[in-house]
Scaffold this motif. Structure first.
Motif, PDB file in Angstrom:
ATOM      1  N   GLY A 216      49.877 -18.536   1.867  1.00 59.33           N
ATOM      2  CA  GLY A 216      50.164 -19.937   2.138  1.00 59.33           C
ATOM      3  C   GLY A 216      48.968 -20.804   1.787  1.00 59.33           C
ATOM      4  O   GLY A 216      47.830 -20.377   1.956  1.00 59.33           O
ATOM      5  N   HIS A 217      49.234 -22.000   1.287  1.00 58.70           N
ATOM      6  CA  HIS A 217      48.109 -22.880   0.935  1.00 58.70           C
ATOM      7  C   HIS A 217      47.737 -23.769   2.113  1.00 58.70           C
ATOM      8  O   HIS A 217      48.571 -24.080   2.973  1.00 58.70           O
ATOM      9  CB  HIS A 217      48.406 -23.695  -0.329  1.00 58.70           C
ATOM     10  N   ILE A 218      46.472 -24.166   2.137  1.00 59.58           N
ATOM     11  CA  ILE A 218      45.952 -24.917   3.287  1.00 59.58           C
ATOM     12  C   ILE A 218      45.672 -26.376   2.961  1.00 59.58           C
ATOM     13  O   ILE A 218      45.245 -27.126   3.844  1.00 59.58           O
ATOM     14  CB  ILE A 218      44.676 -24.248   3.847  1.00 59.58           C
ATOM     15  N   ASP A 219      45.909 -26.798   1.721  1.00 62.55           N
ATOM     16  CA  ASP A 219      45.639 -28.195   1.358  1.00 62.55           C
ATOM     17  C   ASP A 219      46.911 -29.029   1.443  1.00 62.55           C
ATOM     18  O   ASP A 219      48.027 -28.506   1.519  1.00 62.55           O
ATOM     19  CB  ASP A 219      45.037 -28.292  -0.044  1.00 62.55           C
TER      20      ASP A 219
ATOM     21  N   PRO B 154      54.544  -2.168   6.813  1.00 55.78           N
ATOM     22  CA  PRO B 154      53.804  -2.088   5.554  1.00 55.78           C
ATOM     23  C   PRO B 154      52.369  -2.558   5.772  1.00 55.78           C
ATOM     24  O   PRO B 154      52.073  -3.252   6.751  1.00 55.78           O
ATOM     25  CB  PRO B 154      54.551  -3.074   4.654  1.00 55.78           C
ATOM     26  N   ASP B 155      51.457  -2.157   4.885  1.00 55.45           N
ATOM     27  CA  ASP B 155      50.167  -2.836   4.863  1.00 55.45           C
ATOM     28  C   ASP B 155      50.401  -4.262   4.388  1.00 55.45           C
ATOM     29  O   ASP B 155      51.293  -4.523   3.564  1.00 55.45           O
ATOM     30  CB  ASP B 155      49.194  -2.113   3.924  1.00 55.45           C
ATOM     31  N   VAL B 156      49.593  -5.185   4.902  1.00 61.39           N
ATOM     32  CA  VAL B 156      49.781  -6.599   4.572  1.00 61.39           C
ATOM     33  C   VAL B 156      48.473  -7.188   4.064  1.00 61.39           C
ATOM     34  O   VAL B 156      47.407  -6.962   4.649  1.00 61.39           O
ATOM     35  CB  VAL B 156      50.259  -7.415   5.793  1.00 61.39           C
ATOM     36  N   THR B 157      48.586  -7.940   2.980  1.00 61.17           N
ATOM     37  CA  THR B 157      47.484  -8.775   2.509  1.00 61.17           C
ATOM     38  C   THR B 157      47.858 -10.222   2.812  1.00 61.17           C
ATOM     39  O   THR B 157      48.806 -10.760   2.235  1.00 61.17           O
ATOM     40  CB  THR B 157      47.252  -8.610   0.994  1.00 61.17           C
ATOM     41  N   TRP B 158      47.142 -10.823   3.759  1.00 63.40           N
ATOM     42  CA  TRP B 158      47.361 -12.222   4.125  1.00 63.40           C
ATOM     43  C   TRP B 158      46.419 -13.081   3.289  1.00 63.40           C
ATOM     44  O   TRP B 158      45.228 -12.785   3.203  1.00 63.40           O
ATOM     45  CB  TRP B 158      47.075 -12.459   5.605  1.00 63.40           C
ATOM     46  N   ILE B 159      46.935 -14.162   2.689  1.00 61.23           N
ATOM     47  CA  ILE B 159      46.125 -15.019   1.820  1.00 61.23           C
ATOM     48  C   ILE B 159      46.349 -16.477   2.203  1.00 61.23           C
ATOM     49  O   ILE B 159      47.486 -16.958   2.244  1.00 61.23           O
ATOM     50  CB  ILE B 159      46.499 -14.825   0.332  1.00 61.23           C
ATOM     51  N   TRP B 160      45.249 -17.175   2.501  1.00 62.38           N
ATOM     52  CA  TRP B 160      45.297 -18.617   2.744  1.00 62.38           C
ATOM     53  C   TRP B 160      44.402 -19.270   1.695  1.00 62.38           C
ATOM     54  O   TRP B 160      43.193 -19.022   1.651  1.00 62.38           O
ATOM     55  CB  TRP B 160      44.814 -18.928   4.165  1.00 62.38           C
ATOM     56  N   TYR B 161      45.002 -20.120   0.833  1.00 59.08           N
ATOM     57  CA  TYR B 161      44.274 -20.566  -0.351  1.00 59.08           C
ATOM     58  C   TYR B 161      44.255 -22.084  -0.496  1.00 59.08           C
ATOM     59  O   TYR B 161      45.042 -22.803   0.127  1.00 59.08           O
ATOM     60  CB  TYR B 161      44.840 -19.912  -1.608  1.00 59.08           C
ATOM     61  N   ASP B 162      43.340 -22.539  -1.325  1.00 62.46           N
ATOM     62  CA  ASP B 162      43.063 -23.968  -1.500  1.00 62.46           C
ATOM     63  C   ASP B 162      43.652 -24.517  -2.802  1.00 62.46           C
ATOM     64  O   ASP B 162      44.070 -23.769  -3.682  1.00 62.46           O
ATOM     65  CB  ASP B 162      41.545 -24.194  -1.512  1.00 62.46           C
ATOM     66  N   HIS B 163      43.668 -25.834  -2.902  1.00 62.29           N
ATOM     67  CA  HIS B 163      43.961 -26.563  -4.144  1.00 62.29           C
ATOM     68  C   HIS B 163      45.325 -26.235  -4.758  1.00 62.29           C
ATOM     69  O   HIS B 163      45.464 -26.215  -5.980  1.00 62.29           O
ATOM     70  CB  HIS B 163      42.860 -26.298  -5.182  1.00 62.29           C
TER      71      HIS B 163
ATOM     72  N   GLY C 215      43.635 -22.142  -5.889  1.00 67.80           N
ATOM     73  CA  GLY C 215      42.923 -21.001  -5.338  1.00 67.80           C
ATOM     74  C   GLY C 215      43.602 -19.677  -5.608  1.00 67.80           C
ATOM     75  O   GLY C 215      42.928 -18.657  -5.813  1.00 67.80           O
ATOM     76  N   LEU C 216      44.945 -19.650  -5.611  1.00 68.83           N
ATOM     77  CA  LEU C 216      45.644 -18.397  -5.894  1.00 68.83           C
ATOM     78  C   LEU C 216      45.480 -18.018  -7.359  1.00 68.83           C
ATOM     79  O   LEU C 216      45.303 -16.837  -7.695  1.00 68.83           O
ATOM     80  CB  LEU C 216      47.122 -18.535  -5.530  1.00 68.83           C
ATOM     81  N   ASN C 217      45.515 -19.010  -8.238  1.00 67.56           N
ATOM     82  CA  ASN C 217      45.286 -18.736  -9.662  1.00 67.56           C
ATOM     83  C   ASN C 217      43.861 -18.248  -9.886  1.00 67.56           C
ATOM     84  O   ASN C 217      43.627 -17.332 -10.684  1.00 67.56           O
ATOM     85  CB  ASN C 217      45.545 -19.998 -10.484  1.00 67.56           C
ATOM     86  N   ARG C 218      42.908 -18.842  -9.177  1.00 71.79           N
ATOM     87  CA  ARG C 218      41.516 -18.399  -9.293  1.00 71.79           C
ATOM     88  C   ARG C 218      41.369 -16.949  -8.835  1.00 71.79           C
ATOM     89  O   ARG C 218      40.662 -16.150  -9.457  1.00 71.79           O
ATOM     90  CB  ARG C 218      40.624 -19.324  -8.474  1.00 71.79           C
ATOM     91  N   LEU C 219      42.063 -16.614  -7.756  1.00 72.21           N
ATOM     92  CA  LEU C 219      42.037 -15.243  -7.256  1.00 72.21           C
ATOM     93  C   LEU C 219      42.648 -14.295  -8.284  1.00 72.21           C
ATOM     94  O   LEU C 219      42.136 -13.193  -8.523  1.00 72.21           O
ATOM     95  CB  LEU C 219      42.815 -15.178  -5.939  1.00 72.21           C
TER      96      LEU C 219
END
Length: 358
Positions: free
Chosen positions: A69-72, A120-129, A138-142
């Protein structure tokens, strides 16, 4: 600034993160709060990349899921701090970011902290821009710099979907259609060639265009082709020598970006066509077992996602991905943006049921 209480009700957590202004470019303070709160969770391995935070379970499960989910947000318009209202018996949280998409982000934060042993194993991602250009996302940068962080068997993006499942997304293309004329003094217009007048056939083709409805993996996506801006002219007494009509094409995920470009070139054959932005769509990916299990756990009939979202980045890695979050996308970016409280709880319950098998 007080820290985030990840044990709080998801609605109150939504309010807390919404009240931290994080218009694109100013995500740092909220990213700091998220990082501090999530690093205190013992069952998560946490890494930060700029203002993007990644938290992973490392349980050795055979299946890994990415939930992002994005934070901006887009800019404010007197709609912070948040406030509650009851409308026609529905309790709502109003304010910038409530729908797009901090309610979904809050649910993810709460579950990340509480679920120490998900199935399941989970990768939680909180991203910018997310709300700005591709080069800042931020997800594209990752994806470009740390693609290993995105590896998963299935992905969920918490974009608003009215607490339902929206599979995949349409592709998105922007093109400039140009006409060229010859400048002259408007008092002697016959000497020049008016580029704006030459653009009339472009508008005629757009007005006559009939967009397709395309079934992809059981979901019907609606396409669109529309003029979104038009520019021409340099002064009130000068015949314009250039006119640019910018068109936006939303294309079904069964059509590749290359096919979308060819389609635009065919529609505007004879004109100067310049592609200025293009992003592939994402197929629904609902035919794989893990996606079927998710649909069953949530208990919602999947719908297509007409807009473009970052699920397409996962699809580009051949990872099936869906949108699942509280809030109506029609309220995103509006001055009266709000999220129904019941939808926050519904998404929390749906994700919890799927991740735990409860």
């Amino acid at each position: 600034m007080p820290g985030l209480d990840l044990t709080a009700d998801a609605v109150l957590l939504t309010q807390a993160i919404c009240d931290v202004e994080s218009v694109s470019g100013n995500e740092g303070p909220l990213a700091d709060l998220i990082e501090a709160a999530i690093r205190a969770v013992p069952h998560l391995t946490v890494r930060r990349y700029g203002d993007t935070i990644v938290a992973r379970t490392e349980l050795g499960r055979p299946i890994r899921v990415a939930i992002a989910g994005h934070i901006d947000t887009v800019p404010l318009n007197d709609n912070l701090p948040t406030w509650f209202e009851e409308v026609d018996g529905e309790r709502r949280l109003y304010g910038r970011g409530t729908t797009d998409m901090k309610a979904g982000t809050a649910v993810q934060l709460k579950l990340a902290a509480e679920l120490a042993e998900p199935l399941p194993d989970v990768t939680w991602i909180w991203y910018d821009h997310e709300e700005v250009g591709e080069d800042l996302n931020g997800l594209n940068r990752l994806l470009q710099e740390h693609p290993e962080e995105l590896q998963a068997d299935f992905a969920i993006l918490g974009e608003p979907s009215i607490a339902g499942i929206e599979g995949g997304c349409n592709g998105n293309l922007r093109a400039e259609i140009r006409t060229s004329g010859r400048r002259a003094h408007s008092a002697r217009g016959w000497i020049g060639v008016n580029a704006i007048h030459l653009a009339a056939p472009i508008l005629d083709r757009l007005a006559a265009y009939e967009p397709r409805s395309v079934e992809v993996d059981g979901l019907v996506y609606r396409e669109g082709l529309n003029a979104v801006t038009i520019h021409g002219g340099v002064a009130g007494n000068v015949i314009p020598d250039e006119c640019v009509v910018q068109v936006n094409h939303r294309f079904a995920p069964s059509r590749s970006p290359e096919e979308a470009v060819r389609h635009i070139e065919e529609v505007f054959a004879g004109f100067d066509v310049r592609i200025v932005d293009i992003a592939a769509g994402a197929r629904p990916g609902l035919d794989v077992p893990i996606a079927k299990a998710f649909v069953e756990a949530v208990g919602a009939e999947p719908r297509p996602k007409y807009g473009w979202t970052d699920v397409a980045r996962f699809a580009g890695l051949r990872i099936p991905a869906v949108n699942y979050g509280p809030g109506d996308p029609l309220k995103a970016h509006t001055d009266d943006e709000y999220v129904p409280v019941d939808q926050i709880h519904a998404v929390e319950a749906g994700l919890r049921a799927w991740l735990t098998g409860a």
